[in-house]
Design an enzyme around this catalytic site. Sequence first.
Site, PDB file in Angstrom:
ATOM      1  N   ASP A  71      -5.654   2.894   1.491  1.00  0.00           N
ATOM      2  CA  ASP A  71      -5.033   3.564   2.634  1.00  0.00           C
ATOM      3  C   ASP A  71      -6.002   4.508   3.335  1.00  0.00           C
ATOM      4  O   ASP A  71      -6.918   5.054   2.706  1.00  0.00           O
ATOM      5  CB  ASP A  71      -3.841   4.409   2.170  1.00  0.00           C
ATOM      6  CG  ASP A  71      -2.606   3.586   1.859  1.00  0.00           C
ATOM      7  OD1 ASP A  71      -2.704   2.343   1.797  1.00  0.00           O
ATOM      8  OD2 ASP A  71      -1.548   4.203   1.650  1.00  0.00           O
ATOM      9  N   HIS A 122      -0.860   1.505   9.033  1.00  0.00           N
ATOM     10  CA  HIS A 122      -0.482   2.742   8.327  1.00  0.00           C
ATOM     11  C   HIS A 122      -0.247   3.879   9.324  1.00  0.00           C
ATOM     12  O   HIS A 122      -0.588   5.014   9.047  1.00  0.00           O
ATOM     13  CB  HIS A 122      -1.603   3.081   7.334  1.00  0.00           C
ATOM     14  CG  HIS A 122      -1.300   4.140   6.332  1.00  0.00           C
ATOM     15  ND1 HIS A 122      -0.128   4.213   5.614  1.00  0.00           N
ATOM     16  CD2 HIS A 122      -2.050   5.194   5.903  1.00  0.00           C
ATOM     17  CE1 HIS A 122      -0.173   5.258   4.786  1.00  0.00           C
ATOM     18  NE2 HIS A 122      -1.322   5.877   4.952  1.00  0.00           N
ATOM     19  N   HIS A 126      -1.009   9.273  11.240  1.00  0.00           N
ATOM     20  CA  HIS A 126      -0.634   9.654   9.877  1.00  0.00           C
ATOM     21  C   HIS A 126       0.333  10.846   9.833  1.00  0.00           C
ATOM     22  O   HIS A 126       0.191  11.757   9.010  1.00  0.00           O
ATOM     23  CB  HIS A 126      -1.883   9.957   9.037  1.00  0.00           C
ATOM     24  CG  HIS A 126      -1.688   9.701   7.568  1.00  0.00           C
ATOM     25  ND1 HIS A 126      -1.163  10.632   6.697  1.00  0.00           N
ATOM     26  CD2 HIS A 126      -1.923   8.619   6.807  1.00  0.00           C
ATOM     27  CE1 HIS A 126      -1.104  10.141   5.476  1.00  0.00           C
ATOM     28  NE2 HIS A 126      -1.564   8.906   5.518  1.00  0.00           N
ATOM     29  N   HIS A 224      -7.334   5.197  -2.000  1.00  0.00           N
ATOM     30  CA  HIS A 224      -7.650   5.732  -0.671  1.00  0.00           C
ATOM     31  C   HIS A 224      -9.151   5.571  -0.425  1.00  0.00           C
ATOM     32  O   HIS A 224      -9.956   6.223  -1.098  1.00  0.00           O
ATOM     33  CB  HIS A 224      -7.241   7.202  -0.590  1.00  0.00           C
ATOM     34  CG  HIS A 224      -5.748   7.388  -0.517  1.00  0.00           C
ATOM     35  ND1 HIS A 224      -4.943   7.363  -1.629  1.00  0.00           N
ATOM     36  CD2 HIS A 224      -4.917   7.541   0.550  1.00  0.00           C
ATOM     37  CE1 HIS A 224      -3.679   7.525  -1.251  1.00  0.00           C
ATOM     38  NE2 HIS A 224      -3.626   7.633   0.063  1.00  0.00           N
TER      39      HIS A 224
HETATM   40 ZN   LIG Z   1      -2.026   7.591   4.051  1.00  0.00          ZN
END
Ligand SMILES: [Zn+2]
Length: 267
Positions: A71, A122, A126, A224
């Site tokens: 991510d 995503h 954010h 991540h």
């Molecule tokens: Zn994220």
Amino acid sequence: MTGYFSAALCSAVAALISFVPAAAAAECPRKDALGTSRVLAVDPASFPRVGLKSFPQTLPLADREVVLTFDDGPWPATDRKILAALAQECVHATFFLIGRNAAAHPDLVRRMAAEGHTVAHHSFAHPNLKYMKPEAATADIEKGIAAVEAALHGTASTTPTTPFFRFPYFESTPATLETLQKRGIAVFGADLWASDWIPMTPAQQLKLLTERLQAARKGIILLHDPKSQTAAMLPAFLRYLRDNHYRVVHLVPAGAKNRVRQSTLVH
Ligand SMILES: [Zn+2]
């Protein structure tokens, strides 16, 4: 649920999942690489929400099968290492990209796709979508999709090439989940977290993740890619997967299997 109905349901679900055979081993230059063991085509109509950390359903993975997901990229400083580690082991992952990062680094988005990885979505900025009005949440999701599509294809579109979305912080709402389901976009949680938002050394990160994997035995793993501790530990984690007979499953959207050119190695 009766046994008969249960069996019928299982076979119906099985029929909706396409298994794409692994491509020739010759595509991976390293004989002892981890490799991608199979490609799993995911149909959002059958799997609208997956990942046991957030939802009751997950993907049909066998024991010791894992899916690698990253991510918050693209992020040049760490993605060079991440992509090199994945290429070294001939494994393919899914990157859930932030739209504004994709707009800033379109070359990196195209590189991910060119190297055979799945590029998913995503949000744009954010935000925590749970605390936004539904229209504003949808607008941010669409802006994010458009930014990633523009990076990939040169043209902004709110119809994603890969209809996979992960909520920032896993914070969804019923209204936004319903909107995504109606649009045929699968929502991804995860089965297993690396918790790499907590600062720790690469060695500690590797230990935490491998211990959790030993307990879970399989699943969609959340990492991540902008985290330097994750980039630093990834080569050792991939070696760990290989040495302990885990198998990496590469996700693609249903209907895209003919577009999967680069793949995979069975070891
Ligand atoms: Zn994220």
